[in-house]
Write an enzyme that holds these catalytic residues in place. Sequence first.
Site, PDB file in Angstrom:
ATOM      1  N   THR A   1       0.777  -1.241   0.000  1.00 47.76           N
ATOM      2  CA  THR A   1       0.000   0.000   0.000  1.00 47.76           C
ATOM      3  C   THR A   1       0.811   1.295   0.000  1.00 47.76           C
ATOM      4  O   THR A   1       0.257   2.353   0.205  1.00 47.76           O
ATOM      5  CB  THR A   1      -1.006   0.052   1.167  1.00 47.76           C
ATOM      6  OG1 THR A   1      -0.309   0.195   2.405  1.00 47.76           O
ATOM      7  CG2 THR A   1      -1.877  -1.172   1.212  1.00 47.76           C
TER       8      THR A   1
ATOM      9  N   GLU B   1      -4.431  12.182   0.986  1.00 44.89           N
ATOM     10  CA  GLU B   1      -4.651  13.329   0.105  1.00 44.89           C
ATOM     11  C   GLU B   1      -5.894  14.103   0.526  1.00 44.89           C
ATOM     12  O   GLU B   1      -7.004  13.587   0.522  1.00 44.89           O
ATOM     13  CB  GLU B   1      -4.763  12.842  -1.338  1.00 44.89           C
ATOM     14  CG  GLU B   1      -3.430  12.335  -1.865  1.00 44.89           C
ATOM     15  CD  GLU B   1      -3.513  11.650  -3.213  1.00 44.89           C
ATOM     16  OE1 GLU B   1      -2.448  11.503  -3.843  1.00 44.89           O
ATOM     17  OE2 GLU B   1      -4.616  11.250  -3.615  1.00 44.89           O
TER      18      GLU B   1
ATOM     19  N   ASN C   1      -6.235  14.776  -7.288  1.00 46.23           N
ATOM     20  CA  ASN C   1      -6.217  13.690  -8.253  1.00 46.23           C
ATOM     21  C   ASN C   1      -6.729  14.099  -9.626  1.00 46.23           C
ATOM     22  O   ASN C   1      -6.359  13.494 -10.632  1.00 46.23           O
ATOM     23  CB  ASN C   1      -6.984  12.500  -7.690  1.00 46.23           C
ATOM     24  CG  ASN C   1      -6.187  11.797  -6.612  1.00 46.23           C
ATOM     25  OD1 ASN C   1      -5.225  11.092  -6.918  1.00 46.23           O
ATOM     26  ND2 ASN C   1      -6.543  12.030  -5.367  1.00 46.23           N
TER      27      ASN C   1
ATOM     28  N   SER D   1      -0.994  17.069 -14.362  1.00 40.75           N
ATOM     29  CA  SER D   1      -0.847  18.420 -14.939  1.00 40.75           C
ATOM     30  C   SER D   1       0.544  18.968 -14.677  1.00 40.75           C
ATOM     31  O   SER D   1       1.187  18.612 -13.691  1.00 40.75           O
ATOM     32  CB  SER D   1      -1.878  19.373 -14.361  1.00 40.75           C
ATOM     33  OG  SER D   1      -3.179  18.905 -14.619  1.00 40.75           O
TER      34      SER D   1
END
Length: 405
Positions: free
Chosen positions: A196, A277, A400, A405
Amino acid sequence: MATRSPLAPDTFPDLPEIAGLRLASAAAGVRYQGRTDVMLALLDPGTTVAGVFTRSATRSSNVRDCEAKIGGDSAGGAAIIVNSGNSNAFTGKAGDGSVTRICAAVAEAAGVTEARVFTSSTGVIGERLPDERITAVVGDLVANAVPGALEDAAGAIMTTDTFPKGSARVVEVDGQEVRIAGIAKGSGMIAPDMATMLVYIFTDAKIARPLLQEMLSELSDRTFNCITVDGDTSTSDTLLLAATGQSVEITERGGAFEAALGEVMLDLAHQVVRDGEGATKFVEVAVTGAATDADARKVASAIANSPLVKTAVAGEDPNWGRIVMAVGKSDAEADRDRLTIRFGDIEVAREGWVSPDYTEDAGAGYMKQQELVIGVDLGLGDGAATMWTCDLTHAYIQINADYRS
C-alpha cells in the site's frame, strides 16, 4: 508541493544512524525539475533483506524484479534505489529493460551483484521511465552516500506527500543496543493489500532471512494492511526490511526487538493516513464483538472505505446511519438488535435503535475533533479488528484531478 497536512507531526523525527547503512539522494529530473527524486541505500555485506509487495495483477516491473530476488543470498552487500515521479508500471518490456539497466548501473558503481540490487519506482502509471536520467546520477549517489541521511532519502521518494515520513526505536537486547529506523511515502492510492505504499526499514540487528521475513509479514498484517485512504491499491507498493547484522543477533519471535519493529511500522502506517490526500481528520475504526476476526475486519473495512462515511466525517456530520449502512453491506454476520455504535465514549446506538441518552449536539461536538474513534460492537462473539483511515474532502478530488498536470 501541497500545503502540509494539518495532521502532520510538527517535525521530522531524529532517526539514529544504522551501522552498515549509507544513503544518498539526488535530483535526476525523472519528472520534475529542481527537486530530489532518487534515493540510494547501500548496505554492507552480511545484510539480510525481507520484503512484502502489492498483489496487484498489474504490478510494476520493479515489484516483479524485487519479488524474484528477495530470497537470495546475503553474503555480499546490497543496494536499494528508489525514484519518484514515474512508477514504471504498465510499461511492458520497456519497463523490464529500465529495471535491468538501473540494476546494472548500481551494481557496477557500488560493487554489489545485480541480484542484490532492489529497485522501486513511484508516480505516474503508463509512461516510459527515463531510466537514463537515473543511471546518470548513480555514480554521484554512490560517491556521496553517508550514514544518517534518512530525512533526505524520505524527501526524495515523495509524490503527492506533504511531509517526509520517518520513525525509529532503540531497544536493549541481551544488554546491547539495537537500532531500528524507517522511512515511508504514501498519500493516495492507499488500501490494505500489502504493501500500500513504499516503505524502507533498516536495523543493525543480525537476523536470519526466514525469521526476518516471518516477522515482517505478520507485523504488516497488523499495521500497513490496516490502513486505507481511498480504497485503491497501487501497482508499485513495496516494503523492504534490511538487517545489517552489525549488532546483537535476534533468534526468536516475540521479544523487545519485534515489539519495537511493530511500533515503527504502525507509526509509519499512521503517518501515511495522516498525509492522506486532502485529509483533515484521522479516524480509528474499532470493531469488536464479531463472530470472527475475519468478520470484524470486513466490517472495519466497509466503514473505513465508505465514501459516505468519509464525507460525513469531512463535513463533521455525526450521520451514524451511514455506519449502520456500512455494517450491513460488509457481508459479515450481523444482528440489528445486538449492534452498538459509539463515537469515542459517546454511545450513539444500541439494540437496533438510537441510544436513549444520545443527542445530536453531543455527536456534532465530537466530530469537530481532528482525531476520531468510530466504535462498533456486533454483540456476537470475540472477533475484533481495527483499521485507520481519514476523511474524504474536496481537496482529494482537486489533487487527483490535476495529478498529471
